[in-house]
Design an enzyme around this catalytic site. Structure first.
Site, PDB file in Angstrom:
ATOM      1  N   ASN A  86       2.090  12.240  -9.560  1.00 10.26           N
ATOM      2  CA  ASN A  86       3.483  12.136  -9.119  1.00 10.26           C
ATOM      3  C   ASN A  86       4.323  11.411 -10.156  1.00 10.26           C
ATOM      4  OD1 ASN A  86       5.682  10.418  -7.615  1.00 10.26           O
ATOM      5  ND2 ASN A  86       5.310  12.157  -6.285  1.00 10.26           N
ATOM      6  N   VAL A 112       5.615  16.488  -5.556  1.00 11.21           N
ATOM      7  CA  VAL A 112       7.077  16.408  -5.624  1.00 11.21           C
ATOM      8  C   VAL A 112       7.597  15.821  -4.311  1.00 11.21           C
ATOM      9  CG1 VAL A 112       9.225  17.706  -5.902  1.00 11.21           C
ATOM     10  CG2 VAL A 112       7.170  18.400  -7.167  1.00 11.21           C
ATOM     11  N   ASP A 113       8.075  14.579  -4.373  1.00 14.03           N
ATOM     12  CA  ASP A 113       8.651  13.906  -3.207  1.00 14.03           C
ATOM     13  C   ASP A 113      10.166  13.992  -3.306  1.00 14.03           C
ATOM     14  OD1 ASP A 113       6.064  13.164  -2.509  1.00 14.03           O
ATOM     15  OD2 ASP A 113       6.216  11.225  -3.519  1.00 14.03           O
ATOM     16  N   THR A 114      10.822  14.435  -2.246  1.00 14.89           N
ATOM     17  CA  THR A 114      12.257  14.650  -2.337  1.00 14.89           C
ATOM     18  C   THR A 114      12.999  14.233  -1.071  1.00 14.89           C
ATOM     19  OG1 THR A 114      13.971  16.332  -2.726  1.00 14.89           O
ATOM     20  CG2 THR A 114      11.981  17.044  -1.577  1.00 14.89           C
ATOM     21  N   TYR A 125      12.081  11.963  -6.075  1.00 18.46           N
ATOM     22  CA  TYR A 125      11.849  10.516  -6.164  1.00 18.46           C
ATOM     23  C   TYR A 125      10.414  10.255  -6.607  1.00 18.46           C
ATOM     24  CZ  TYR A 125      16.287   9.423  -3.934  1.00 18.46           C
ATOM     25  OH  TYR A 125      17.637   9.281  -3.675  1.00 18.46           O
TER      26      TYR A 125
END
Length: 240
Positions: A86, A112-114, A125
């Site tokens: 990440n 993928v953190d969003t 993020y």
């Protein structure tokens, strides 16, 4: 083992080894193990990971604190089949490329953190959802594919742990932009949510956590997993 809601308020759930043993009995397809403290603490507990991997009958993907190709190699040596990157994917994207070249892209997952920022723009993020980047999820997913990632693990921070269902608009936008598999994460509350993520969102796979460790939203801990029959009747048969 802990469970968060929107990446906050971690709730203690017990010994992860016990959970793995139950998931073994329920014939879970794959386990994604995320150490949410590893990046902040700057370390990976390899012995702990090896202990879990030795108990698991299913493939394990591990993410958390990965910053070097040597760590990747050690994780595979300890029994992990996929690595989930990440923060390092953003700060040193060459790690994704090197890992894909050395171990195969099928073993490298970019997480993928969003969520939406204060200006209602959807951004990616890193650092456990604490640091905003300049990338939209579509931009970052396409770049990750270019770097060599074999899969995208796509999490809606705003849906995570809420039982409100996946963000289908988010899933569809990313799946339409890349040619590699996308795993939906964040918000699952029922098997029908799995179907929506694949049929409407375009995802190749789905992940869930709260749904598998709580009896229901706001209720106590109960390790569970849909039966093969339920998955066939409520999910695969509708997609055939």
């Amino acid at each position: 083992m802990v469970k968060t809601v929107r990446f906050a308020r971690p709730c203690y759930l017990g010994d992860p080894i016990n959970a793995v043993k139950i998931f073994n009995e329920k014939m879970v397809d794959e386990l994604i193990l995320l150490d949410i403290e590893a990046t902040a603490k700057g370390r990976i507990d390899f012995n702990w990971i090896e202990e879990i991997a030795s108990e698991a009958f299913m493939p394990i993907a591990y993410g958390g604190g990965i910053v070097s190709i040597e760590q990747c190699a050690e994780l595979f040596k300890r029994g992990v089949e996929k690595i989930v990157i990440n923060t390092a994917a953003c700060e040193q994207p060459q790690l994704v490329t090197e890992a894909a070249q050395r171990f195969g892209s099928q073993s490298v997952v970019v997480s993928v953190d969003t969520r939406h920022n204060l200006w209602k723009q959807r951004k990616v993020y890193i650092k456990g959802g604490k640091k905003e980047t300049n990338f939209s999820p579509v931009e970052w997913a396409t770049r990750s594919e270019e770097f060599g990632a074999g899969e995208i693990f796509l999490t809606s921070i705003e849906r995570e742990g809420t039982f409100e269902g996946y963000d289908i608009e988010l899933l569809h936008s990313v799946c339409s932009a890349v040619d590699i598999p996308v795993i939906a994460n964040g918000g699952a509350g029922s098997v029908s949510d799995f179907e929506h993520a694949v049929a409407r969102g375009g995802c190749s796979a789905v992940a869930a956590s709260s749904m598998f460790v709580f009896a229901a939203k706001g209720q106590g801990v109960l390790i569970s997993y849909p039966s093969e029959r339920e998955l066939q009747e409520r999910f695969w048969s509708r997609l055939a």
